[in-house]
Design a protein around this motif. Structure first.
Motif, short mmCIF file in Angstrom:
data_model
loop_
_atom_site.label_atom_id
_atom_site.label_comp_id
_atom_site.label_asym_id
_atom_site.label_seq_id
_atom_site.Cartn_x
_atom_site.Cartn_y
_atom_site.Cartn_z
N LYS A 54 -5.99 -2.34 -4.51
CA LYS A 54 -7.29 -2.15 -5.26
C LYS A 54 -7.73 -3.63 -5.86
O LYS A 54 -8.68 -3.74 -6.15
N GLU B 203 -10.32 -2.81 2.48
CA GLU B 203 -9.81 -2.06 3.30
C GLU B 203 -10.20 -0.43 2.73
O GLU B 203 -10.17 0.45 3.67
N SER B 204 -10.92 -0.32 1.89
CA SER B 204 -11.59 0.73 1.80
C SER B 204 -13.01 1.06 2.50
O SER B 204 -13.26 2.10 2.57
N GLY C 178 -4.74 5.11 -4.31
CA GLY C 178 -4.64 3.93 -3.32
C GLY C 178 -2.88 3.50 -3.76
O GLY C 178 -2.31 3.03 -2.68
N ASN D 235 -6.21 8.56 1.12
CA ASN D 235 -6.29 7.81 -0.10
C ASN D 235 -7.46 7.45 -0.32
O ASN D 235 -8.25 7.69 -1.35
N LEU D 236 -8.33 6.87 0.64
CA LEU D 236 -9.58 5.99 0.58
C LEU D 236 -10.66 6.89 1.21
O LEU D 236 -11.64 6.58 0.93
N LEU E 71 -3.73 6.03 4.47
CA LEU E 71 -4.95 5.56 3.83
C LEU E 71 -6.11 6.23 4.03
O LEU E 71 -7.19 6.03 3.30
N ASP F 42 -14.42 1.85 5.67
CA ASP F 42 -13.80 2.44 6.94
C ASP F 42 -14.55 2.08 8.34
O ASP F 42 -15.00 2.58 8.90
N CYS G 236 0.78 -1.21 0.04
CA CYS G 236 -0.13 -0.03 0.05
C CYS G 236 0.74 1.32 0.01
O CYS G 236 1.71 1.36 0.69
#
Length: 255
Positions: free
Chosen positions: A43, A171-172, A38, A134-135, A131, A174, A30
């Motif tokens: 992804k 991982e996206s 990302g 990023n996300l 992250l 939350d 990552c």
């Protein structure tokens, strides 16, 4: 003309091979990315490990689980587990939302438990939170704050293992909310308390979370997990296999 066509075909093949190699690199870590894509942050969900709802064994010094690694200490943005005077140092850069960090924790990192418990090596953790940028969301910051709180409770190794074992499937998503982090804490004997719970829900250590992220940036790290064994970067798939990582440790005189 046939020669030119063959040459162009060879170039296209070579380009495709290079592109595939780059994709493989991106799909194994990552990375911070200002564009929010990302940066190779998994992804491709097929490369990420599956989620688990159970934490590794954390009970008793004889289990060779996280509890046997001893308490943690904090200096600046770094959390250290093991004897501070240990001859060898493994430095680990992680983001709690990174699926490849989970893969490392359930793979290569298992080779560290014994040597740390025996005082041969100390592990320095830098818990990043890029992250979230990023996300979207605040899961990385929440998790880093809770992990810092677990140091004060004397339960960092156990809780750190539980947080990654309980990582959401994507991982996206939350999912590292304060409520979820407290639920994870229920898996660690003796962790929950009024002080710990307040620190998790109120974000007591968010200033420290920023300090840890500054350490990550200042060290010039480009992706998680990044692992240094006595200052030398451990590369490739060895991070994700206990036996292979044990061989890397042995090369550095750690066994």
């Amino acid at each position: 003309m046939a020669v030119h066509k063959a040459g162009r075909k060879a170039v296209r093949v070579a380009t495709a091979v290079v592109a595939a190699a780059l994709i493989g690199v991106a799909a194994s870590a990552c990375g911070p990315d200002d564009n929010g894509d990302g940066g190779g942050a998994g992804k491709s969900s097929s490369s990420a490990p599956e989620s688990s709802s159970s934490a590794p064994d954390s009970k008793g010094p004889d289990s060779k689980g996280p509890a046997s690694m001893g308490p943690a200490s904090v200096k600046g943005g770094v959390i250290t587990v093991g004897d501070p005077k240990a001859k060898h140092t493994v430095k680990v850069y992680e983001d709690s939302r990174c699926p490849f960090c989970k893969k490392f924790e359930e793979g290569g990192a298992q080779a560290l438990v014994g040597p740390v418990a025996e005082g041969k090596v100390k592990v320095e953790y830098v818990i990043a939170s890029f992250l979230d940028k990023n996300l979207g969301g605040s899961g990385s910051v929440n998790a880093a704050n809770a992990l810092r709180a677990s140091v004060e409770a004397g339960k960092f190794p156990q809780y750190h293992a539980a947080v990654f074992a309980s990582q959401p499937e994507e991982e996206s998503h939350d999912a590292y909310t304060p409520a979820f982090l407290l639920k994870i804490a229920d898996k660690v004997d003796g962790l929950r308390s009024g002080t710990f719970d307040k620190a998790v829900t109120k974000g007591t250590y968010k200033k420290w979370v920023g300090e840890a992220m500054s350490t990550f940036t200042d060290d010039g790290v480009q992706a998680t997990p990044t692992v240094l064994i006595d200052g030398e970067k451990a590369e490739g798939e060895a991070l994700y296999d206990q036996g292979a990582f044990a061989k890397e440790l042995k090369k550095a005189g750690i066994s």
